[in-house]
Design a protein around this motif. Structure first.
Motif, PDB file in Angstrom:
ATOM      1  N   LYS A   1      30.607  53.155  38.388  1.00 45.76           N
ATOM      2  CA  LYS A   1      30.193  54.530  38.668  1.00 45.76           C
ATOM      3  C   LYS A   1      31.101  55.460  37.890  1.00 45.76           C
TER       4      LYS A   1
ATOM      5  N   THR B   1      32.472  51.294  45.966  1.00 48.26           N
ATOM      6  CA  THR B   1      33.158  50.212  46.682  1.00 48.26           C
ATOM      7  C   THR B   1      32.346  49.781  47.908  1.00 48.26           C
TER       8      THR B   1
ATOM      9  N   ASP C   1      39.767  48.397  40.585  1.00 48.76           N
ATOM     10  CA  ASP C   1      40.083  49.801  40.858  1.00 48.76           C
ATOM     11  C   ASP C   1      41.501  49.853  41.394  1.00 48.76           C
TER      12      ASP C   1
ATOM     13  N   GLN D   1      40.797  49.183  47.232  1.00 45.20           N
ATOM     14  CA  GLN D   1      40.152  49.276  48.550  1.00 45.20           C
ATOM     15  C   GLN D   1      39.335  48.034  48.888  1.00 45.20           C
TER      16      GLN D   1
ATOM     17  N   ASP E   1      34.462  45.257  41.271  1.00 43.63           N
ATOM     18  CA  ASP E   1      34.379  46.676  41.607  1.00 43.63           C
ATOM     19  C   ASP E   1      35.265  47.437  40.629  1.00 43.63           C
TER      20      ASP E   1
HETATM   21 MG   LIG Z   1      36.088  52.741  45.230  1.00 47.13          MG
END
Ligand SMILES: [Mg+2]
Ligand SMILES: Nc1ncnc2c1ncn2[C@@H]1O[C@H](COP(=O)(O)OP(=O)(O)O)[C@@H](O)[C@H]1O
Length: 227
Positions: free
Chosen positions: A7, A14, A37, A41, A81
């Motif tokens: 994104k 996430t 990332d 997370q 991610d």
């Molecule tokens: Mg995220």
């Protein structure tokens, strides 16, 4: 295989990555996740719950293609991610070098659409994906689909932005995207999914539909098998 969840900025990426991993496992796939990332997370989510479907490896490095990808079990469905492409273009470039499928999470709102298609600063994500071709073995960019997230029930916005994305914008001059028919609804149970078990039907149904659509499109291997 490797699925990259991308994104331009915060869009629910996430959330989608984790709930997709759960849905892939429900469909019988062996899943491993990578957290590229720096907020980590997804890795924290897997650490904090008992039901996360497989390991999450920390992989927030611009050397993703060279240092992470070669050691993957390619018979599994690996899901990475990626962080906000606006802030971490180097990591996204490296992920795109090796991903088989890119899923771009976008919210059907004007600011998020603009951020995807005409960012004030930085390279539009479509261009980042296109230019990855030069680094890839195939010489082509990865198959890329857009997943609309945070879709308000009854709102016309998801269809409106899906049309803009598939049609190249208002005047047809922007890059055209393949938009999945699966839409992730705006729901409190999904808003609060990160870091918690996947114990609510609202966290499952849309992502089961997503896996069904990706399977129908030929983007996923046979469950449990290798490719
Ligand atoms: Mg995220
Ligand atoms: N389907 C959804 N409905 C409502 N809120 C959502 C949904 N998906 C994500 N959110 C919210 O959007 C915000 C960003 O989500 P997150 O997954 O952290 O995004 P990203 O990884 O793109 O930064 C969070 O506040 C989350 O609760």
């Amino acid at each position: 295989m490797l699925i990259a969840s991308l994104k331009p900025r915060t869009m629910g990426g996430t959330t989608n990555t984790g709930l997709l991993a759960y849905a892939l496992a429900r469909a019988g796939h062996r899943v491993t996740c990578y957290d590229a990332d720096e907020s980590l997370q997804l890795a924290a989510w897997a650490r904090d719950v008992d039901d996360f479907p497989g390991a999450v490896h920390e992989a927030d490095t611009p050397a993703f293609a060279e240092a992470v990808y070669p050691d993957m079990d390619h018979s599994r469905v690996n899901v990475v991610d990626a962080g906000h492409a606006e802030n971490h273009p180097d990591i996204v470039d490296s992920v795109l070098e090796v991903a088989d499928l890119a899923i771009v999470t976008v919210s059907p709102t004007r600011p998020d659409y603009d951020r995807l298609t005409r960012p004030e600063r930085g390279t539009p994500l479509a261009k980042v994906i296109r230019r990855s071709a030069s680094l890839r073995e195939s010489g082509r960019p990865p198959v890329t689909v857009v997943l609309l997230n945070r879709c308000q029930a009854g709102s016309k916005s998801p269809s409106k932005f899906a049309d803009l994305l598939t049609g190249g914008g208002e005047d047809g001059t922007l890059p055209r995207w393949d938009v999945l028919t699966t839409r992730i609804p705006r729901r409190e149970a999904i808003a609060s999914a990160v870091g918690f078990p996947c114990d609510k039907p609202e966290r499952r149904a849309p992502y089961d539909t997503l896996v069904t659509e990706l399977t129908r499109m030929g983007h996923l291997p046979e469950p449990g098998g290798s490719r």
